[in-house]
Scaffold this active site. Structure first.
Site, PDB file in Angstrom:
ATOM      1  N   GLY A  64     -11.327   7.073   2.940  1.00 18.57           N
ATOM      2  CA  GLY A  64     -11.737   5.904   2.172  1.00 18.57           C
ATOM      3  C   GLY A  64     -10.543   5.279   1.470  1.00 18.57           C
ATOM      4  CB  CYS A  65     -10.470   3.226  -1.573  1.00 18.13           C
ATOM      5  SG  CYS A  65      -9.311   2.631  -2.812  1.00 18.13           S
ATOM      6  CG  PHE A  66      -4.517   3.907  -0.268  1.00 19.60           C
ATOM      7  CD1 PHE A  66      -4.716   3.016  -1.297  1.00 19.60           C
ATOM      8  CD2 PHE A  66      -3.707   3.511   0.782  1.00 19.60           C
ATOM      9  CE1 PHE A  66      -4.136   1.750  -1.301  1.00 19.60           C
ATOM     10  CE2 PHE A  66      -3.104   2.255   0.794  1.00 19.60           C
ATOM     11  CZ  PHE A  66      -3.325   1.379  -0.253  1.00 19.60           C
ATOM     12  CD1 TRP A  67      -5.065   2.240  -4.749  1.00 17.97           C
ATOM     13  CD2 TRP A  67      -6.877   1.090  -5.385  1.00 17.97           C
ATOM     14  NE1 TRP A  67      -4.762   0.906  -4.674  1.00 17.97           N
ATOM     15  CE2 TRP A  67      -5.860   0.175  -5.063  1.00 17.97           C
ATOM     16  CE3 TRP A  67      -8.105   0.612  -5.804  1.00 17.97           C
ATOM     17  CZ2 TRP A  67      -6.029  -1.201  -5.163  1.00 17.97           C
ATOM     18  CZ3 TRP A  67      -8.280  -0.759  -5.898  1.00 17.97           C
ATOM     19  CH2 TRP A  67      -7.248  -1.655  -5.585  1.00 17.97           C
ATOM     20  CB  CYS A  68     -10.970   6.842  -4.313  1.00 21.06           C
ATOM     21  SG  CYS A  68     -11.514   5.196  -4.851  1.00 21.06           S
TER      22      CYS A  68
END
Length: 179
Positions: free
Chosen positions: A10-14
């Site tokens: 998923g989102c790499f920030w997460c």
């Protein structure tokens, strides 16, 4: 000696926020892997035209943490049963994937998928893809949770539950719970 693990979930920030809180993890870099365009940028990757996944590359100390441990944390903190999506993030750039760098890592990735499947009523859709050129994401994506994420409503909705899963299931591994 530092070893490396590369995951997409998923989102790499997460995903980055979770792994930065793991004891034995030395570095976490957000970036792009698995596509067909050289030097992709965030907008291109988000549009789904490059074939890349948003991913993280984790530098870890194998004396403190095994690759198998990292895989188990990866499976516990994202939904490996959603094809090409995590929550509201939809597209192949948000796929669940493992990019092993050695034959041993590939074997361990297959074992981790089998463990995850044994504990899931739904099929695990995580792919094992050949490690290819790693492209670090733009600077403003690095350390996003610490620098910008707490003022981002999306991050505030997604990251704290992932961190709670880490702290509940892997309390002995969480930096934030270490004495």
């Amino acid at each position: 000696m530092t070893e490396y693990a590369t995951f997409a979930g998923g989102c790499f920030w997460c995903v980055e926020a979770v792994f930065k809180d793991v004891i034995g993890v030395e570095t976490v870099e957000s970036g792009y892997i698995g596509g067909h365009v050289e030097n992709p940028g965030y907008r291109e990757v988000c549009n789904g035209t490059t074939g890349h996944a948003e991913a993280i590359r984790v530098g870890f100390d194998p004396a403190q943490l095994s690759y198998a441990d990292l895989l188990d944390i990866h499976f516990a903190t994202h939904d490996a049963t959603q094809l090409n999506r995590q929550g509201n993030d939809v597209g192949t750039q948000y796929r669940s994937a493992i990019f092993p760098e050695t034959v041993t890592q590939e074997e361990q990735a297959r074992e981790a998928i089998a463990r995850a499947q044994a504990g899931s009523a739904k099929p695990i859709v995580t792919t094992i893809e050949a490690f290819s050129t790693w492209y670090p994401a733009e600077g403003y994506h690095q350390d996003y949770w610490e620098t910008s994420g707490r003022s981002n409503p999306y991050c505030m909705a997604v990251i704290p539950p992932k961190l709670q899963k880490l702290r509940k299931s892997f309390a002995e591994r969480a930096k934030s719970l270490a004495a």
